[in-house]
Design a protein around this motif. Sequence first.
Motif, PDB file in Angstrom:
ATOM      1  N   PHE A 180      91.255  28.485  38.068  1.00 34.02           N
ATOM      2  CA  PHE A 180      91.898  27.414  37.540  1.00 34.02           C
ATOM      3  C   PHE A 180      92.149  26.494  38.585  1.00 34.02           C
ATOM      4  N   GLY A 181      91.751  25.350  38.601  1.00 37.01           N
ATOM      5  CA  GLY A 181      91.869  24.293  39.621  1.00 37.01           C
ATOM      6  C   GLY A 181      92.770  23.136  39.174  1.00 37.01           C
ATOM      7  N   GLU A 182      93.868  22.565  40.191  1.00 38.00           N
ATOM      8  CA  GLU A 182      94.532  21.419  39.681  1.00 38.00           C
ATOM      9  C   GLU A 182      93.478  20.234  39.741  1.00 38.00           C
ATOM     10  N   LYS A 183      94.101  19.245  38.947  1.00 36.21           N
ATOM     11  CA  LYS A 183      93.153  17.931  38.924  1.00 36.21           C
ATOM     12  C   LYS A 183      93.480  17.162  40.226  1.00 36.21           C
ATOM     13  N   PRO A 184      92.402  16.019  40.390  1.00 36.02           N
ATOM     14  CA  PRO A 184      91.222  16.021  39.889  1.00 36.02           C
ATOM     15  C   PRO A 184      90.308  17.299  40.400  1.00 36.02           C
ATOM     16  N   PHE A 185      89.219  17.753  39.800  1.00 37.76           N
ATOM     17  CA  PHE A 185      88.143  18.631  40.050  1.00 37.76           C
ATOM     18  C   PHE A 185      87.780  18.463  41.511  1.00 37.76           C
ATOM     19  N   THR A 186      87.563  17.312  42.112  1.00 40.07           N
ATOM     20  CA  THR A 186      87.249  16.899  43.495  1.00 40.07           C
ATOM     21  C   THR A 186      87.460  15.287  43.657  1.00 40.07           C
ATOM     22  N   THR A 187      87.754  15.047  44.764  1.00 40.21           N
ATOM     23  CA  THR A 187      87.695  13.319  45.024  1.00 40.21           C
ATOM     24  C   THR A 187      86.434  12.821  45.445  1.00 40.21           C
ATOM     25  N   GLU A 233      94.968  30.795  29.289  1.00 37.68           N
ATOM     26  CA  GLU A 233      94.365  31.810  28.374  1.00 37.68           C
ATOM     27  C   GLU A 233      92.817  31.351  27.773  1.00 37.68           C
ATOM     28  N   ASP A 234      92.756  30.025  27.752  1.00 36.60           N
ATOM     29  CA  ASP A 234      91.407  29.494  27.224  1.00 36.60           C
ATOM     30  C   ASP A 234      90.581  30.014  28.404  1.00 36.60           C
ATOM     31  N   LEU A 235      90.785  29.665  29.475  1.00 36.46           N
ATOM     32  CA  LEU A 235      89.876  29.965  30.609  1.00 36.46           C
ATOM     33  C   LEU A 235      89.295  31.377  30.720  1.00 36.46           C
ATOM     34  N   ILE A 236      90.512  32.466  30.465  1.00 36.62           N
ATOM     35  CA  ILE A 236      90.238  33.697  30.414  1.00 36.62           C
ATOM     36  C   ILE A 236      89.215  34.087  29.279  1.00 36.62           C
ATOM     37  N   ASP A 237      89.643  33.690  28.089  1.00 35.02           N
ATOM     38  CA  ASP A 237      88.774  33.838  26.859  1.00 35.02           C
ATOM     39  C   ASP A 237      87.375  33.360  27.094  1.00 35.02           C
ATOM     40  N   ALA A 238      87.307  32.152  27.443  1.00 37.32           N
ATOM     41  CA  ALA A 238      85.786  31.708  27.845  1.00 37.32           C
ATOM     42  C   ALA A 238      85.208  32.400  28.840  1.00 37.32           C
ATOM     43  N   HIS A 239      85.730  33.035  29.781  1.00 35.82           N
ATOM     44  CA  HIS A 239      85.171  33.999  30.606  1.00 35.82           C
ATOM     45  C   HIS A 239      84.621  35.162  30.134  1.00 35.82           C
ATOM     46  N   ARG A 240      85.592  35.660  29.391  1.00 40.77           N
ATOM     47  CA  ARG A 240      85.279  36.948  28.531  1.00 40.77           C
ATOM     48  C   ARG A 240      84.204  36.843  27.729  1.00 40.77           C
ATOM     49  N   ARG A 241      84.024  35.517  26.930  1.00 40.13           N
ATOM     50  CA  ARG A 241      82.985  35.465  25.910  1.00 40.13           C
ATOM     51  C   ARG A 241      81.754  34.652  26.300  1.00 40.13           C
ATOM     52  N   ALA A 253      76.653  31.224  40.344  1.00 38.96           N
ATOM     53  CA  ALA A 253      77.712  32.279  40.600  1.00 38.96           C
ATOM     54  C   ALA A 253      77.797  33.100  39.151  1.00 38.96           C
ATOM     55  N   GLY A 254      77.608  32.352  38.220  1.00 41.64           N
ATOM     56  CA  GLY A 254      78.014  32.601  36.785  1.00 41.64           C
ATOM     57  C   GLY A 254      79.692  32.705  36.557  1.00 41.64           C
ATOM     58  N   ALA A 255      80.315  31.773  37.413  1.00 42.65           N
ATOM     59  CA  ALA A 255      81.678  31.846  37.312  1.00 42.65           C
ATOM     60  C   ALA A 255      82.008  30.841  36.229  1.00 42.65           C
ATOM     61  N   THR A 256      83.579  31.095  35.880  1.00 48.90           N
ATOM     62  CA  THR A 256      84.054  30.169  34.959  1.00 48.90           C
ATOM     63  C   THR A 256      85.103  29.339  35.533  1.00 48.90           C
ATOM     64  N   VAL A 257      85.311  28.157  35.559  1.00 51.73           N
ATOM     65  CA  VAL A 257      85.942  27.278  36.256  1.00 51.73           C
ATOM     66  C   VAL A 257      86.679  26.126  35.282  1.00 51.73           C
ATOM     67  N   ALA A 258      88.016  26.068  35.098  1.00 48.66           N
ATOM     68  CA  ALA A 258      88.659  24.894  34.420  1.00 48.66           C
ATOM     69  C   ALA A 258      89.489  24.081  35.402  1.00 48.66           C
ATOM     70  N   VAL A 259      89.715  23.125  34.999  1.00 49.77           N
ATOM     71  CA  VAL A 259      90.769  22.064  35.687  1.00 49.77           C
ATOM     72  C   VAL A 259      91.760  21.670  34.739  1.00 49.77           C
ATOM     73  N   ASN A 260      92.888  21.741  35.440  1.00 52.18           N
ATOM     74  CA  ASN A 260      94.338  21.413  34.617  1.00 52.18           C
ATOM     75  C   ASN A 260      94.568  20.374  34.345  1.00 52.18           C
ATOM     76  N   HIS A 261      93.697  19.711  33.369  1.00 47.88           N
ATOM     77  CA  HIS A 261      93.866  18.378  32.702  1.00 47.88           C
ATOM     78  C   HIS A 261      94.862  18.721  31.447  1.00 47.88           C
ATOM     79  N   SER A 279      86.463  22.218  31.278  1.00 46.72           N
ATOM     80  CA  SER A 279      85.668  22.885  32.160  1.00 46.72           C
ATOM     81  C   SER A 279      85.099  22.015  33.447  1.00 46.72           C
ATOM     82  N   ALA A 280      84.713  22.774  34.434  1.00 44.23           N
ATOM     83  CA  ALA A 280      84.071  21.911  35.399  1.00 44.23           C
ATOM     84  C   ALA A 280      83.266  20.687  34.974  1.00 44.23           C
ATOM     85  N   ARG A 281      82.487  21.053  34.033  1.00 40.27           N
ATOM     86  CA  ARG A 281      81.499  19.909  33.544  1.00 40.27           C
ATOM     87  C   ARG A 281      82.176  18.681  33.070  1.00 40.27           C
TER      88      ARG A 281
END
Length: 368
Positions: A128-135, A325-333, A150-158, A340-342
Amino acid sequence: MTVRSGNGDEQSPSGRRIRAGIIGLSWIGADRAGAASLPVLGTAPPYSHASTFEAIGGIDVVAVCDLSKRAVDEFRRRWASVWPHTMTFTDVDDMLQHELDLVSVVVPDHLHGDMIRRCLDAGVRIIFGEKPFTTDLTEADELLRLIEAAGATVAVNHTWRWRPEVVEALAIIRSGSLGPVSHVTIEAGGPRAMLFRNLSHFLDVAVHLADSTPTWVSAELEDADDYGLSYRGDGGTDPQLDPGATALIGFDGGIRAYVSGCKRSSADVLISVACREGRIIIDALGARVIETRRASDGTPGSVSRPVVSPLGPRFTVTGMRAGVEDLIDAHRRGREPSGSARSARTTVALIDAVLRSHAAGGGRVAVS
C-alpha cells in the motif's frame, strides 16, 4: 494470499495474523488516531497507516523503518501498548530481510518507486503506497511489469476513492439514473495544491468519476513557466518546488474534465459531475444531487424545476481504512483493488501530460 477467519481477523494462509511493515514514519505513517467527540464513540477515523492497521484488527506491525533514529524510537514509544515487539530499522533492506505480508510505503514522493521495487524483490506481495505511484511514467510502467510478474497486489492511497460521498456518486453515475456524464469539474486550492501531491488525488478522482479513459490533456502550470518535463520537487515538503496546475482532460466518448489546483485559491474542494438530467455536487456544504429532468426535447420551457436531494451514503468504514481493507480482500480474491497500480499509473500519465502540455504552450497532448 490472505483468508478471513471466523472472528473477522485477517490471517495469512498459515493461520497467523498479517505481518505488516511501514517504511517512513512521518505523521501520515505513524500518528495515533485522534480522540472522538465522546470516549464511547471510540476514536476519530484513522488517517495514518499505523492507526489504519490498528483499526482494521488482525494486523501486527512487526517492523518499521525510517532514516531518523528519533522517528523509529518515537514510534516504539507511541505504539508499544499495541505492538510491543515491533522491530525498528534505519535501513530498509535490513527490515525487508524479515518475512512481511504487507508493507506501507510512506517515503518522499520521488522514492516511492524504488521502495515498491525493493519490497517486490524481498517477496512482499501486498503493498500500500502513498500517492503518487511514482514521479516518472517510465518507472511506473516498469513497476507494473514487476508487480504482474511477482503476482503481487499493489494499491495507491488515492484516498478520495473511498470517501463515502464519492463511492455513492459513482454508483449513481453507473446506474444511469441521471443520464450519461457530460463533464466533471474539480477545484482544489490552497498552498498544498501541488501537482504531484494533493492535485494527484483530484486527477485520479476525475478519471474515477468520468469512468472513462483519458486520451488528451491541455494544461498550464501555476507560476512555473520553465518547470520542465520531470519532477523537480523535494519529496513533498516544500510547496514552492511542486507547482499548482489547471488541466482540461478529454476522454473516450467525449466526456471532459476540468481540474484546477491553484495555490492562490481557497483551500477547499468542489467536485461537480454534470449529467444529461442533473448533476452531483460534493463541496464544503456536503454532497447532493440536483435533478433537472427533461420534459421533452430541450426546447425552452422543457426542463423541469430542479429538485435537490442530499446524497446520503451509508457506511461505517471510510478513507484509508477502506482502501487497505479493499487491498487485502483484492489480494485474497485475486482481483484488482480500487486505487490499483494500474489506475495509479493513469494518474502518473496525466501528470506527465500536464507537464508536456505546459511546455508546449498549453496545447493538446496525447495521454501516454
